[in-house]
Write a protein that holds these residues in place. Structure first.
Motif, PDB file in Angstrom:
ATOM      1  N   ILE A 220       0.849  -1.203   0.000  1.00 24.13           N
ATOM      2  CA  ILE A 220       0.000   0.000   0.000  1.00 24.13           C
ATOM      3  C   ILE A 220       0.877   1.243   0.000  1.00 24.13           C
ATOM      4  O   ILE A 220       0.651   2.181  -0.766  1.00 24.13           O
ATOM      5  CB  ILE A 220      -0.906   0.075   1.247  1.00 24.13           C
ATOM      6  N   LEU A 221       1.882   1.242   0.863  1.00 22.89           N
ATOM      7  CA  LEU A 221       2.716   2.448   0.961  1.00 22.89           C
ATOM      8  C   LEU A 221       3.511   2.695  -0.318  1.00 22.89           C
ATOM      9  O   LEU A 221       3.764   3.842  -0.682  1.00 22.89           O
ATOM     10  CB  LEU A 221       3.635   2.359   2.180  1.00 22.89           C
ATOM     11  N   ASP A 222       3.873   1.619  -1.007  1.00 29.24           N
ATOM     12  CA  ASP A 222       4.597   1.786  -2.273  1.00 29.24           C
ATOM     13  C   ASP A 222       3.786   2.597  -3.274  1.00 29.24           C
ATOM     14  O   ASP A 222       4.321   3.366  -4.055  1.00 29.24           O
ATOM     15  CB  ASP A 222       4.912   0.418  -2.899  1.00 29.24           C
ATOM     16  N   THR A 223       2.481   2.384  -3.272  1.00 27.63           N
ATOM     17  CA  THR A 223       1.648   3.094  -4.256  1.00 27.63           C
ATOM     18  C   THR A 223       1.256   4.484  -3.767  1.00 27.63           C
ATOM     19  O   THR A 223       0.783   5.298  -4.541  1.00 27.63           O
ATOM     20  CB  THR A 223       0.356   2.313  -4.550  1.00 27.63           C
ATOM     21  N   SER A 224       1.467   4.738  -2.466  1.00 23.79           N
ATOM     22  CA  SER A 224       0.937   5.996  -1.925  1.00 23.79           C
ATOM     23  C   SER A 224       1.626   7.218  -2.530  1.00 23.79           C
ATOM     24  O   SER A 224       1.024   8.274  -2.671  1.00 23.79           O
ATOM     25  CB  SER A 224       1.075   6.018  -0.407  1.00 23.79           C
ATOM     26  N   ARG A 225       2.898   7.040  -2.922  1.00 19.15           N
ATOM     27  CA  ARG A 225       3.622   8.155  -3.519  1.00 19.15           C
ATOM     28  C   ARG A 225       2.880   8.628  -4.771  1.00 19.15           C
ATOM     29  O   ARG A 225       2.672   9.815  -4.985  1.00 19.15           O
ATOM     30  CB  ARG A 225       5.029   7.697  -3.894  1.00 19.15           C
ATOM     31  N   TYR A 226       2.443   7.651  -5.570  1.00 17.53           N
ATOM     32  CA  TYR A 226       1.727   8.002  -6.800  1.00 17.53           C
ATOM     33  C   TYR A 226       0.361   8.597  -6.464  1.00 17.53           C
ATOM     34  O   TYR A 226      -0.105   9.520  -7.104  1.00 17.53           O
ATOM     35  CB  TYR A 226       1.573   6.767  -7.695  1.00 17.53           C
ATOM     36  N   GLY A 227      -0.227   8.031  -5.439  1.00 17.71           N
ATOM     37  CA  GLY A 227      -1.540   8.537  -5.026  1.00 17.71           C
ATOM     38  C   GLY A 227      -1.453  10.011  -4.686  1.00 17.71           C
ATOM     39  O   GLY A 227      -2.274  10.819  -5.094  1.00 17.71           O
ATOM     40  N   ARG A 228      -0.419  10.346  -3.949  1.00 20.99           N
ATOM     41  CA  ARG A 228      -0.263  11.750  -3.538  1.00 20.99           C
ATOM     42  C   ARG A 228       0.000  12.653  -4.732  1.00 20.99           C
ATOM     43  O   ARG A 228      -0.509  13.760  -4.811  1.00 20.99           O
ATOM     44  CB  ARG A 228       0.901  11.866  -2.540  1.00 20.99           C
ATOM     45  N   ILE A 229       0.814  12.162  -5.675  1.00 21.41           N
ATOM     46  CA  ILE A 229       1.119  12.997  -6.837  1.00 21.41           C
ATOM     47  C   ILE A 229      -0.149  13.227  -7.661  1.00 21.41           C
ATOM     48  O   ILE A 229      -0.432  14.340  -8.081  1.00 21.41           O
ATOM     49  CB  ILE A 229       2.218  12.352  -7.710  1.00 21.41           C
ATOM     50  N   ILE A 230      -0.910  12.154  -7.857  1.00 23.36           N
ATOM     51  CA  ILE A 230      -2.126  12.309  -8.663  1.00 23.36           C
ATOM     52  C   ILE A 230      -3.071  13.297  -7.992  1.00 23.36           C
ATOM     53  O   ILE A 230      -3.696  14.136  -8.608  1.00 23.36           O
ATOM     54  CB  ILE A 230      -2.825  10.945  -8.872  1.00 23.36           C
ATOM     55  N   ARG A 231      -3.132  13.191  -6.675  1.00 20.82           N
ATOM     56  CA  ARG A 231      -4.043  14.045  -5.933  1.00 20.82           C
ATOM     57  C   ARG A 231      -3.586  15.502  -5.909  1.00 20.82           C
ATOM     58  O   ARG A 231      -4.364  16.417  -6.135  1.00 20.82           O
ATOM     59  CB  ARG A 231      -4.075  13.539  -4.506  1.00 20.82           C
ATOM     60  N   GLU A 232      -2.318  15.674  -5.625  1.00 21.69           N
ATOM     61  CA  GLU A 232      -1.843  17.041  -5.413  1.00 21.69           C
ATOM     62  C   GLU A 232      -1.158  17.642  -6.616  1.00 21.69           C
ATOM     63  O   GLU A 232      -0.947  18.845  -6.666  1.00 21.69           O
ATOM     64  CB  GLU A 232      -0.896  17.065  -4.211  1.00 21.69           C
ATOM     65  N   GLY A 233      -0.798  16.819  -7.581  1.00 23.63           N
ATOM     66  CA  GLY A 233      -0.165  17.342  -8.778  1.00 23.63           C
ATOM     67  C   GLY A 233       1.355  17.387  -8.671  1.00 23.63           C
ATOM     68  O   GLY A 233       1.925  17.125  -7.624  1.00 23.63           O
ATOM     69  N   VAL A 234       1.985  17.709  -9.780  1.00 23.82           N
ATOM     70  CA  VAL A 234       3.445  17.733  -9.860  1.00 23.82           C
ATOM     71  C   VAL A 234       3.871  19.150 -10.188  1.00 23.82           C
ATOM     72  O   VAL A 234       3.235  19.828 -10.989  1.00 23.82           O
ATOM     73  CB  VAL A 234       3.929  16.842 -11.036  1.00 23.82           C
ATOM     74  N   ARG A 235       4.963  19.587  -9.567  1.00 28.16           N
ATOM     75  CA  ARG A 235       5.512  20.905  -9.912  1.00 28.16           C
ATOM     76  C   ARG A 235       6.727  20.721 -10.809  1.00 28.16           C
ATOM     77  O   ARG A 235       7.669  20.011 -10.463  1.00 28.16           O
ATOM     78  CB  ARG A 235       5.910  21.665  -8.645  1.00 28.16           C
ATOM     79  N   VAL A 236       6.658  21.336 -11.967  1.00 25.66           N
ATOM     80  CA  VAL A 236       7.737  21.202 -12.946  1.00 25.66           C
ATOM     81  C   VAL A 236       8.297  22.586 -13.259  1.00 25.66           C
ATOM     82  O   VAL A 236       7.564  23.473 -13.723  1.00 25.66           O
ATOM     83  CB  VAL A 236       7.216  20.562 -14.253  1.00 25.66           C
ATOM     84  N   ALA A 237       9.588  22.806 -12.992  1.00 27.09           N
ATOM     85  CA  ALA A 237      10.196  24.106 -13.303  1.00 27.09           C
ATOM     86  C   ALA A 237      11.000  23.991 -14.590  1.00 27.09           C
ATOM     87  O   ALA A 237      11.691  22.996 -14.804  1.00 27.09           O
ATOM     88  CB  ALA A 237      11.106  24.540 -12.160  1.00 27.09           C
ATOM     89  N   ILE A 238      10.872  24.990 -15.465  1.00 24.77           N
ATOM     90  CA  ILE A 238      11.683  25.011 -16.684  1.00 24.77           C
ATOM     91  C   ILE A 238      12.869  25.942 -16.423  1.00 24.77           C
ATOM     92  O   ILE A 238      12.688  27.111 -16.083  1.00 24.77           O
ATOM     93  CB  ILE A 238      10.882  25.549 -17.889  1.00 24.77           C
ATOM     94  N   CYS A 239      14.079  25.388 -16.526  1.00 24.96           N
ATOM     95  CA  CYS A 239      15.291  26.179 -16.284  1.00 24.96           C
ATOM     96  C   CYS A 239      16.162  26.185 -17.527  1.00 24.96           C
ATOM     97  O   CYS A 239      16.000  25.356 -18.408  1.00 24.96           O
ATOM     98  CB  CYS A 239      16.108  25.572 -15.163  1.00 24.96           C
ATOM     99  N   GLY A 240      17.103  27.065 -17.527  1.00 21.09           N
ATOM    100  CA  GLY A 240      18.049  27.153 -18.640  1.00 21.09           C
ATOM    101  C   GLY A 240      18.577  28.570 -18.687  1.00 21.09           C
ATOM    102  O   GLY A 240      17.951  29.493 -18.148  1.00 21.09           O
ATOM    103  N   ARG A 241      19.734  28.711 -19.365  1.00 12.09           N
ATOM    104  CA  ARG A 241      20.303  30.060 -19.385  1.00 12.09           C
ATOM    105  C   ARG A 241      19.424  30.976 -20.239  1.00 12.09           C
ATOM    106  O   ARG A 241      18.521  30.494 -20.955  1.00 12.09           O
ATOM    107  CB  ARG A 241      21.746  29.999 -19.875  1.00 12.09           C
TER     108      ARG A 241
END
Ligand SMILES: Nc1nc2c(ncn2[C@@H]2O[C@H](COP(=O)(O)OP(=O)(O)OP(=O)(O)O)[C@@H](O)[C@H]2O)c(=O)[nH]1
Ligand SMILES: [Mg+2]
Length: 470
Positions: A220-241
């Motif tokens: 159960i705990l193995d899948t919880s990481r994905y559960g949380r991401i699906i629920r709360e979303g992912v933050r993606v930053a675009i970086c570069g010079r």
């Protein structure tokens, strides 16, 4: 001090504030029908207290008339449809009346005022759902799912929450709890009646039982990481010079010209954050400023904001301009981001290529080649983000159980810890008293998830996040 007296009949506007097609005033409690009787007149003059459960009735809400006077047109507040749900088969397991009004706030507020004057008090946030829990219709994990359903940002998040409301998570937790309980009672019996025939099973049996539980908890705990991401979303930053095309990439992902794009290096100063739905996952994309060496106050602030965004990001897309050679700034950024989860992407692949791909390939193992301007391979990059975050496991497990609530995850981790301790005590041949104490603590974690054990503070915390009327 909030008032949660469960003897009171409560009422609230259950629909969102603002103008809408219809608005609902919900009443729950033992006086729900007598309140409705005072203010509702049906077309056929039958009183709500006489309506059958689960029926809908057309009529009017009007202020009560003084004795001896007939109702005047001016007394009518709204033309409504009234629904009756009798205890115990209702959302709260109490008598419920729902008044479907025209959606204007003025009329809704007038109806609510009248309802309150007729013998109810205003509901606290989440109080209807709190009653559903306290009256045993749903457990605590299911009550929390109600809030998650309201807040779900994507269909996938909704699916998880609906599963939780249906009781899939609770069912799995109950199953594990029963296994632990069986182990616990066998141990307790043998501690209490050492001379009787009750055998706790050999230490080997106990240990096998506990190992099985440990394994289930781990799954159960193995899948919880994905559960949380699906629920709360992912933050993606675009970086570069500067000038590599970060803002162009943000716009390409959003399919709109959100960020300012110019050929001038150092265009973006303020970080720009926008939400998108990628494969059913809520993704917050952040365009950062490319400036690395600030000149002046504004640029200093731009750099500070970029740092904050990068620190909070789950994934960083590090963008390179493939039409130019690698520069010092590219290398500086690579060093700076070496602790983050990075996807390396080459932009401007529509131009003549100058960058040393072999070097970058060695550094990152994989390069995504895109053109933000020509909108080429943007989907590929999006897929890469999702597959990186989920390690290619975006599917909901086959039993549908995906724990996503932080409170549940923490409680499960505690249970896991105590099961491990119990196993450890068994291995070290400690007395059964020690082992059973650990199993008891392990059980407690599961009880907390289901709400078999709860404090008023916990309920206050959970339900204060709800809106009034739910
Ligand atoms: N040919 C080509 N030009 C691109 C591409 N992506 C971006 N550009 C151009 O590169 C220039 C800089 O683009 P931006 O998106 O503003 O770059 P940035 O990384 O946000 O720049 P700063 O905000 O200054 O750090 C603009 O003239 C874009 O039109 C691409 O894929 N191909
Ligand atoms: Mg920019």
């Amino acid at each position: 001090m909030k008032n949660f007296d469960s003897d009171d009949t409560i009422a609230a506007i259950s629909t969102a504030a603002g103008t809408s097609g219809i608005g609902i005033v919900r009443i729950s409690g033992k006086d729900a029908f007598s309140v409705a009787d005072k203010i509702f007149t049906s077309k056929d003059k039958i009183k709500p207290s006489q309506f059958d459960t689960y029926t809908l009735h057309y009529g009017w809400i009007a202020s009560p008339q003084p004795a001896g006077r007939h109702r005047l047109a001016a007394d009518i507040i709204d033309e409504v449809l009234l629904t009756v749900m009798r205890a115990p088969k209702s959302y709260t397991r109490e008598d419920i009346v729902e008044i479907n009004c025209h959606g204007g706030m003025a009329a809704l507020k007038r109806v609510l005022e009248l309802v309150l004057d007729s013998g109810c008090r205003i509901a606290e946030p989440g109080e209807f759902t709190r009653r559903a829990f306290l009256n045993g219709r749903i457990d605590l994990a299911q009550a929390e799912a109600v809030l998650d359903i309201i807040n779900a940002k994507t269909e996938r998040a909704l699916k998880i929450s609906l599963g939780q409301l249906k009781g899939e998570v609770s069912c799995k937790i109950r199953f594990i709890r029963e296994e632990l309980l069986r182990i616990f009672s066998r141990m307790e019996a043998s501690i209490d009646f050492p001379d009787d025939e009750v055998s706790p099973g050999s230490p080997g049996d106990l240990s096998a039982g506990l190992k099985k539980v440990a394994n289930e908890l781990k799954n159960i705990l193995d899948t919880s990481r994905y559960g949380r991401i699906i629920r709360e979303g992912v933050r993606v930053a675009i970086c570069g010079r500067p000038n590599v095309g970060k803002s162009s990439l943000l716009n390409a992902i959003l399919k709109e010209e959100r960020s300012i794009v110019t050929p001038i290096a150092g265009t973006t100063r303020d970080t720009v954050e926008e939400a998108v739905n990628i494969q059913g996952v809520a993704v917050e994309i952040i365009d950062t400023a490319g400036i690395l060496k600030p000149r002046g106050l504004i640029e200093k602030e731009a750099v500070r904001r970029s740092h904050v965004s990068i620190a909070s990001a789950d994934v960083v897309v590090l963008l390179f301009d493939s039409s130019r050679s690698l520069g010092k700034e590219d290398l500086m950024l690579m060093r700076k981001l070496n602790k983050k989860t990075v996807i390396a992407a080459l932009n401007k692949t529509d131009l003549k290529q100058k960058i040393r791909k072999d070097f970058l390939n060695k550094q990152f193992g994989r390069l995504i080649e895109i053109s933000a301007k020509k909108r080429k391979n943007i989907k590929l990059l999006e897929e890469e983000i999702i597959s990186l975050v989920f390690h290619g496991r975006l599917d909901i497990p086959s039993d549908g159980v995906l724990v996503s609530d932080l409170r549940h995850i923490e409680a499960l981790k505690k249970t896991q810890k105590f099961v491990a301790e119990a196993l450890n005590s068994l291995d070290n041949n400690l007395s059964l008293e020690f082992v059973s104490q650990d199993v008891k603590e392990a059980l407690y974690g599961l009880d907390v998830i289901l709400g078999l054990e709860f404090s008023e503070e916990l309920l206050d915390k959970i339900f204060s996040e709800f809106c009034i009327g739910k």
